[in-house]
Design a protein around this motif. Structure first.
Motif, PDB file in Angstrom:
ATOM      1  N   TYR A 305       0.848  -1.187   0.000  1.00 42.23           N
ATOM      2  CA  TYR A 305       0.000   0.000   0.000  1.00 42.23           C
ATOM      3  C   TYR A 305       0.889   1.245   0.000  1.00 42.23           C
ATOM      4  O   TYR A 305       1.337   1.699   1.044  1.00 42.23           O
ATOM      5  N   ALA A 306       1.144   1.767  -1.186  1.00 41.13           N
ATOM      6  CA  ALA A 306       2.004   2.945  -1.317  1.00 41.13           C
ATOM      7  C   ALA A 306       1.182   4.200  -1.595  1.00 41.13           C
ATOM      8  O   ALA A 306       1.224   5.161  -0.828  1.00 41.13           O
ATOM      9  N   TYR A 307       0.424   4.196  -2.690  1.00 40.07           N
ATOM     10  CA  TYR A 307      -0.333   5.384  -3.082  1.00 40.07           C
ATOM     11  C   TYR A 307      -1.786   5.030  -3.373  1.00 40.07           C
ATOM     12  O   TYR A 307      -2.055   4.185  -4.231  1.00 40.07           O
ATOM     13  N   PRO A 308      -2.748   5.678  -2.689  1.00 39.43           N
ATOM     14  CA  PRO A 308      -4.148   5.548  -3.106  1.00 39.43           C
ATOM     15  C   PRO A 308      -4.311   6.193  -4.483  1.00 39.43           C
ATOM     16  O   PRO A 308      -3.754   7.261  -4.733  1.00 39.43           O
ATOM     17  N   LEU A 309      -5.040   5.545  -5.370  1.00 39.57           N
ATOM     18  CA  LEU A 309      -5.223   6.095  -6.708  1.00 39.57           C
ATOM     19  C   LEU A 309      -6.492   6.954  -6.757  1.00 39.57           C
ATOM     20  O   LEU A 309      -7.547   6.554  -6.256  1.00 39.57           O
ATOM     21  N   ASN A 310      -6.351   8.124  -7.365  1.00 42.75           N
ATOM     22  CA  ASN A 310      -7.477   9.057  -7.485  1.00 42.75           C
ATOM     23  C   ASN A 310      -8.314   8.713  -8.706  1.00 42.75           C
ATOM     24  O   ASN A 310      -8.346   9.452  -9.694  1.00 42.75           O
TER      25      ASN A 310
END
Length: 361
Positions: A305-310
């Motif tokens: 879990y690095a970056y939540p995607l927009n």
């Protein structure tokens, strides 16, 4: 953790921003300010053989003269400078906002490397923070040979003198250790009886529940409507591999960005330029782009879990989820509780605000 005798941030390049004095004042209670170095951030990017400052749109003046001319021509006819209507698709929006050259040479390839190949699954609602790229300001910048506009975020930052950034959170954990249950993984929330259950079967009941973990990590969310659960299953994220290399680079930058699609990684963090008594650097690579043929024995770590995607549908999903949870005294907080790309200082600020809200209830 320590790698090769110095801190290595397995989650990427984290540091303490200076822009929220109330947050820093709170955090310095756990790790005093005199244990930190204050840096002026230096970030560069490599584009078409030019090594320039970041962000690209403010530093075209540092390019070769012929490239400056091409980029200026491209910006002059960008859609936003011709009063064309704003597109709704991510890729089209980038061309409209920044022009064809910046889009083709930097923004499109870099975002593909960081977030994945299908960029049009991303929304445009989060892009308004990009600076306005006017032809006039960019031309003046090239003529006067200096950046224009406001300073980008993280212009200054703190980093510990004798440890990694994680030391701050270890100090905080030590201060509240009597109130923390370690070595337990929360697996479920029951919204009807207001309990959480761990993988070991322990059950905890509370007036309020605050969750900071990815919503898709819960094996059970008892009492939550199916349509909200379906929304959670639509949320997307990217995973990142960080990898250490011991070579000392000839640069005074702390961050260096690479849009070149032939390189697997999207940026490097030059450790010896912010972590005292260290050497080497580490790369950040989207796990979709990891080169399996790389047989080097250097340390690497995969952060699922690095970056939540927009994504396009994320705002509607999260508003519905967080609103319903609040009505049941459950609060999503931070990068994963709110599925938003927050830095640590923003998360601490949100936590402080939430604590004040709950205390007043």
């Amino acid at each position: 953790m320590d790698v090769d005798g110095a801190p290595f941030d397995i989650g990427g390049g984290h540091f303490l921003d200076v822009r929220r004095p109330n947050v820093n004042e709170f955090l310095f209670q756990f790790m005093p300010e005199d244990e930190w170095n204050l840096f002026s951030r230096k970030t560069t990017l490599h584009v078409n053989g030019n090594v320039i400052g970041q962000p690209i749109e403010a530093n075209i003046w540092q390019m070769r003269l012929e490239d400056q001319v091409d980029y200026l021509k491209s910006i002059a006819i960008a859609g936003c400078n011709l009063d064309e209507p704003m597109p709704t698709r991510f890729v089209d929006w980038i061309y409209w906002k920044l022009g064809k050259r910046i889009a083709d040479d930097y923004m499109i390839p870099y975002n593909k490397k960081m977030f994945g190949k299908n960029l049009n699954k991303l929304g445009t609602y989060w892009l308004e923070k990009l600076p306005n790229v006017s032809f006039e300001e960019t031309l003046l910048s090239c003529l006067t040979k200096k950046a224009y506009g406001k300073d980008p975020g993280h212009t200054q930052f703190y980093y510990p003198k004798k440890s990694g950034y994680g030391e701050l959170w270890l100090r905080m954990a030590e201060a509240i250790k009597d109130r923390v249950q370690y070595n337990s993984t929360v697996k479920s929330i029951n919204f009807e009886n207001h309990t959480v259950t761990t993988s070991g079967g322990n059950v905890y009941k509370s007036d309020f529940i605050i969750t900071t973990i990815p919503w898709m990590e819960f094996s059970e969310l008892s009492g939550m409507p199916d349509d909200i659960k379906d929304g959670i299953n639509e949320l997307e994220y990217s995973s990142i591999q960080t990898k250490y290399y011991p070579e000392r680079l000839n640069t005074d930058s702390q961050w260096v960005y690479f849009p070149d699609l032939k390189l697997p990684y999207h940026r490097i963090l030059v450790r010896h330029n912010f972590a005292p008594n260290s050497k080497g650097y580490w790369t950040e690579t989207n796990c979709e782009r990891i080169n399996e043929k790389d047989e080097s024995q250097y340390f690497s770590y995969t952060n699922k879990y690095a970056y939540p995607l927009n994504t396009i549908t994320k705002p509607v999903i999260m508003k519905k989820l967080l609103t319903w949870c609040r009505e049941h005294d459950v609060y999503g907080l931070g990068r994963w509780g709110e599925h938003s790309h927050y830095n640590s200082d923003v998360t601490v600020d949100l936590a402080m605000r939430l604590s004040e809200e709950l205390i007043d209830r």
